[in-house]
Motif scaffolding. Structure first.
Motif, PDB file in Angstrom:
ATOM      1  N   LYS A 178     141.220 -13.237  -4.829  1.00 27.96           N
ATOM      2  CA  LYS A 178     141.831 -14.534  -5.132  1.00 27.96           C
ATOM      3  C   LYS A 178     141.089 -15.662  -4.426  1.00 27.96           C
ATOM      4  N   PRO A 231     144.008 -15.179 -13.767  1.00 21.57           N
ATOM      5  CA  PRO A 231     144.793 -13.937 -13.695  1.00 21.57           C
ATOM      6  C   PRO A 231     146.033 -14.151 -12.833  1.00 21.57           C
ATOM      7  N   LYS A 232     147.134 -13.554 -13.224  1.00 26.99           N
ATOM      8  CA  LYS A 232     148.416 -13.789 -12.556  1.00 26.99           C
ATOM      9  C   LYS A 232     148.795 -12.734 -11.527  1.00 26.99           C
ATOM     10  N   SER A 233     148.558 -11.469 -11.830  1.00 24.92           N
ATOM     11  CA  SER A 233     149.036 -10.425 -10.913  1.00 24.92           C
ATOM     12  C   SER A 233     147.996  -9.319 -10.758  1.00 24.92           C
ATOM     13  N   GLY A 234     148.188  -8.538  -9.695  1.00 20.88           N
ATOM     14  CA  GLY A 234     147.326  -7.396  -9.451  1.00 20.88           C
ATOM     15  C   GLY A 234     145.965  -7.738  -8.869  1.00 20.88           C
ATOM     16  N   ILE A 235     145.809  -8.960  -8.398  1.00 24.10           N
ATOM     17  CA  ILE A 235     144.532  -9.384  -7.833  1.00 24.10           C
ATOM     18  C   ILE A 235     144.650  -9.400  -6.308  1.00 24.10           C
ATOM     19  N   ASP A 279     144.093 -10.375  -2.415  1.00 19.71           N
ATOM     20  CA  ASP A 279     143.912 -11.692  -1.808  1.00 19.71           C
ATOM     21  C   ASP A 279     142.446 -12.044  -1.600  1.00 19.71           C
TER      22      ASP A 279
END
Length: 168
Positions: free
Chosen positions: A139, A130-134, A136
């Protein structure tokens, strides 16, 4: 339900568990695609390691190139011996059995990964992280799960069982 219990339920849920398993499966599969996928029993130790703060911190602090053996050895360093944390992975995996099963169901239903039922193996349907909206915090869980996938792909179930002191 207590406030703490509610917080644990919010964090340790099947949807998040499915994404953690997906990152593990993707990483494992990328390292060992010729094998046909991740053995399903292996998935049952992942959440017990990622959702446990001490274990997660050691995974994150271990270099990807070091491998699972170096990760496990860190629990036996005499200055900070925490062998009980490593030895409790098996017990925690039993406690997380239902959550792992529910996470597998969510992952299959949402098409994060698929299953070869005749072989008892899982494979990713998408390998792109996934690239965005995650957040930290998530992540870091994904990163740790990917590291575990890399490490486990280069070992047999017997070796993993011996290193982590778990039974499949």
């Amino acid at each position: 339900m207590s406030v703490l219990g509610k917080e644990v339920e919010n964090i340790q849920n099947p949807a998040l568990g499915a994404t953690i398993l997906w990152r593990f499966i993707s990483s494992y599969y990328s390292e060992k695609a010729d094998d046909g996928g991740v053995p399903i029993p292996l998935l049952y130790i992942i959440l017990s390691m990622i959702y446990h703060t001490e274990t997660l911190e050691v995974i994150l602090s271990t270099n990807k190139s070091s491998g699972l053996r170096m990760f496990a050895d860190k629990f036996y360093v005499s200055k900070t011996s925490k062998s009980d944390v490593l030895l409790s992975i098996h017990t925690r995996s039993l406690e997380f059995k239902e959550l792992t099963t529910d996470s597998i169901r969510v992952g299959l239903a949402s098409k994060l990964f698929g299953m070869i039922s005749s072989e008892g193996k899982m494979f990713p349907l998408s390998k792109a992280p996934p690239k965005s909206g995650i957040p930290d915090s998530i992540k870091s869980m994904h990163k740790a799960s990917e590291k575990l996938g890399d490490w486990c792909a280069n070992l047999t179930l017997h070796e993993i069982s011996t290193i982590l002191k778990v039974r499949f």
